[in-house]
Design an enzyme around this catalytic site. Structure first.
Site, PDB file in Angstrom:
ATOM      1  N   HIS A 124      -6.727   8.385  -1.397  1.00 60.28           N
ATOM      2  CA  HIS A 124      -6.394   9.476  -2.345  1.00 60.28           C
ATOM      3  C   HIS A 124      -7.366  10.555  -2.356  1.00 60.28           C
ATOM      4  CE1 HIS A 124      -5.510  11.446  -6.435  1.00 60.28           C
ATOM      5  NE2 HIS A 124      -4.415  11.002  -6.253  1.00 60.28           N
ATOM      6  N   ASP A 201     -11.575   1.894  -4.933  1.00 61.00           N
ATOM      7  CA  ASP A 201     -10.624   2.534  -5.774  1.00 61.00           C
ATOM      8  C   ASP A 201      -9.395   1.668  -5.926  1.00 61.00           C
ATOM      9  OD1 ASP A 201      -8.560   4.018  -6.845  1.00 61.00           O
ATOM     10  OD2 ASP A 201      -8.822   5.711  -5.059  1.00 61.00           O
ATOM     11  N   GLN A 204      -4.492   1.876  -8.068  1.00 64.16           N
ATOM     12  CA  GLN A 204      -3.218   1.276  -7.969  1.00 64.16           C
ATOM     13  C   GLN A 204      -2.929  -0.291  -7.793  1.00 64.16           C
ATOM     14  OE1 GLN A 204      -0.312   2.831  -7.954  1.00 64.16           O
ATOM     15  NE2 GLN A 204      -1.311   5.046  -7.958  1.00 64.16           N
ATOM     16  N   LYS A 227      -2.476   4.058 -15.691  1.00 65.39           N
ATOM     17  CA  LYS A 227      -1.714   3.576 -14.399  1.00 65.39           C
ATOM     18  C   LYS A 227      -1.446   2.086 -15.087  1.00 65.39           C
ATOM     19  CE  LYS A 227      -2.943   6.530 -10.897  1.00 65.39           C
ATOM     20  NZ  LYS A 227      -2.125   7.516 -10.550  1.00 65.39           N
ATOM     21  N   CYS A 368      -1.267  13.412  -3.082  1.00 68.17           N
ATOM     22  CA  CYS A 368      -2.551  13.609  -3.122  1.00 68.17           C
ATOM     23  C   CYS A 368      -3.259  12.854  -1.948  1.00 68.17           C
ATOM     24  CB  CYS A 368      -3.155  13.150  -4.484  1.00 68.17           C
ATOM     25  SG  CYS A 368      -2.918  14.192  -5.617  1.00 68.17           S
TER      26      CYS A 368
END
Ligand code: PMP
Length: 423
Positions: A124, A201, A204, A227, A368
Site C-alpha cells: 500500500h 504492515d 488487512q 479496519k 493505493c
C-alpha cells in the site's frame, strides 16, 4: 469455543440496516473500513458522557478515570497481539502514521547512503511513500521484492534482494488488493540473518487472522483500529522494547517529555509515552478496547468464524469466475475475502457506479497500490471485500446485478453500435 451465527453478528451493526436506492445496503468495501458494532459506538458515547478528561496529566477523579480506561486499552492490545509489555504498544492515528513514525525516527537516525530498504511490489502507498521520503533524505536505496503470479511476495530471490546492505525490510502481512497471506516468516528470517529491522504492515490481517508478534519475531507490527470494527483515527505500532528505547522521538511536544528547560537539553519520557506526543484520540483508544473484546473471541476462538469467511470467499470467487469477462488480477482464490478483478470491455469505475445505483458498495481504482497495478500492467481493478456480517445471499445479489449490468451493456452495444447504426 464460540459458535458463529451470521444473523446475530450482523444485528450488532446498526448501519447495515440502511436503505440505499430503496434497497438494503450491501456493504462490500470492508478492506477500506469495516462497519462499527453498537458496543464500539456506545463506548465512544459513554466515554464523553461519563469519563471525558485529558489523560495522565491531572490528579482529579475524571482524569484518573479516563487514564485508567486509556491504559486498559493498551493492555487489551498487548494481549490481542501477544506483545511482551504495554511499553511496546504505541498509539498512532493509524497504520500510515505507524509507518511514518518508524521510517522517520528509526530510518532517519540509522540509514546512510547506499544502505538498502526492502519493500514489496504489492505494498500500500502507506508502506512505500514514507520510506521513499526517508530514502531521499538519507541516500538509502529501495529494493523491491516482486510478487508471484498468484500474488504473494515472491521469495525466490530473497537471499539476493535482502543482503548485507539491507537495513530495513517493510512488507504487508496481507495485501489490501490481493488478500493472500504473504510468506512473512521467511522474509523475517532472512532479514534477521543480515541484522535488518523488520516492519510488518498488518492493516488487512488483524480482522481476519490471529497475530502473535512474539511468534512472528518481527521488530515492528502496525495496524489501524478502523479496519477491525474500531473507530477511525486510532492505530497501533508494536515495537520491540529495546528497539523503541533506542529510537529518537518522532513528533515532539507535551506528554513525551520528562523535563523541559531553556537552560538544559530537554529530556524525554519513558516508553511508551516518549513516542506519543500531544493529546491522543482518547475516546477512540478506549473504543478500540471494545472492538477487541468484540472481535477477539471470533478471530481467536471460533473456527466457525474463519470457516464462514472461507466459505464466503470461495462462493464469491466461484460465482465471479463464471461471469463472462471476469478476469482476476492474480491466479487462485484469496485467503481472506478480498477479491480483485477486471470486467473485460468495461471501465472499473463504471461498474462500481452502476453497482452503487443498485445499493451495492464496492471499490474501483488503484487501491493505493499503484506499483502493484504497474507490475500487473493494469491501471486499476474492482475490489469486493467482505466481512462476516455479509451473507451468501448478498453475494448472489452482486452476481445477479453484475449479470444484469452486463446484459444491458450487451444489448446497448447491439442496438446502438450495430454496423448499420455505426455507419
Ligand atoms: N496498509 C494497508 C495494507 C492498508 O490496507 C491500508 C488502508 N487501506 C493502510 C496500510 C493504511 O491504513 P490507514 O489509512 O488506516 O492508515
Amino acid at each position: 469455543m464460540t459458535q458463529f451465527n451470521v444473523a446475530q453478528f450482523k444485528q450488532q451493526f446498526p448501519l447495515l440496516g440502511l436503505n440505499v436506492e430503496n434497497k438494503s445496503l450491501i456493504y462490500f468495501d470492508n478492506a477500506a473500513t469495516s462497519q462499527k458494532p453498537h458496543c464500539v459506538i456506545e463506548a465512544i458515547k459513554q466515554f464523553y458522557e461519563t469519563s471525558n478528561a485529558n489523560v495522565h496529566r491531572a490528579s482529579h477523579y475524571l482524569s484518573s478515570k479516563a487514564t485508567t480506561a486509556f491504559e486498559q486499552s493498551r493492555e487489551s492490545v498487548k494481549t490481542f497481539i501477544n506483545a511482551k509489555s504495554t511499553k511496546e504498544i504505541i498509539w498512532t492515528k493509524g497504520t500510515t502514521e505507524s509507518v511514518n513514525l518508524v521510517s522517520h525516527s528509526l530510518g532517519l537516525d540509522r540509514l546512510c547512503a547506499d544502505d538498502e530498504i526492502v519493500l514489496s511490489a504489492s505494498e500500500h502507498h502507506a508502506n512505500i511513500v514514507p520510506w521513499q521520503l526517508v530514502a531521499q533524505k538519507t541516500g538509502a536505496k529501495i529494493r523491491v521484492l516482486p510478487v508471484t503470479a498468484s500474488g504473494i511476495i515472491d521469495v525466490t530471490d530473497v537471499d539476493t534482494i535482502i543482503n548485507i546492505k539491507t537495513k530495513i525490510v517493510a512488507v504487508a502481512h496481507i495485501s489490501n488488493v490481493i488478500g493472500k497471506v504473504n510468506p512473512i516468516e521467511k522474509i523475517i528470517a532472512r532479514a534477521k540473518s543480515v541484522s535488518a529491522f523488520t516492519f510488518i504492515d498488518g492493516a488487512q490481517a488483524v480482522a481476519h487472522i490471529t497475530v502473535d508478534v512474539q511468534k512472528l519475531g518481527c521488530d515492528f507490527y502496525a495496524f489501524s483500529a478502523h479496519k477491525m470494527y474500531g473507530p477511525t483515527g486510532v492505530g497501533v505500532l508494536f515495537g520491540k522494547q529495546s528497539i523503541l528505547e533506542s529510537m529518537p522521538p518522532y513528533q515532539s511536544g507535551g506528554e513525551m517529555i520528562k523535563t523541559v528547560s531553556f537552560n538544559r537539553p530537554t529530556t524525554f519520557n519513558t516508553l511508551p509515552f516518549k513516542l506519543e506526543s500531544g493529546t491522543a484520540n482518547i475516546s477512540g483508544v478506549v473504543a478500540l478496547a471494545e472492538a477487541i473484546s468484540f472481535i477477539k473471541p471470533y478471530i481467536q476462538d471460533s473456527i466457525d468464524y474463519s470457516d464462514y469467511e472461507k466459505q464466503m470467499t470461495h462462493h464469491c470467487y466461484q460465482q465471479l469466475s463464471q461471469l463472462k469477462g471476469v478476469k482476476f488480477i492474480v491466479e487462485g482464490e484469496p485467503d481472506i475475502p478480498v477479491l480483485s478483478f477486471l470486467l473485460e470491455g468495461h471501465h472499473n469505475h463504471d461498474i462500481a457506479t452502476l453497482l452503487d445505483s443498485y445499493g451495492i458498495a464496492v471499490r474501483a481504482g488503484h487501491h493505493c497500490a499503484m506499483p502493484l497495478m504497474e507490475s500487473l500492467a493494469i491501471n486499476g481493478c474492482i475490489r469486493v471485500s467482505l466481512a462476516p456480517y455479509n451473507t451468501i445471499a448478498e453475494i448472489d445479489v452482486l452476481i445477479d446485478t453484475l449479470k444484469r449490468i452486463l446484459q444491458k451493456a450487451d444489448s446497448f452495444v447491439e442496438t446502438n453500435l450495430s454496423p448499420e447504426r455505426v455507419k
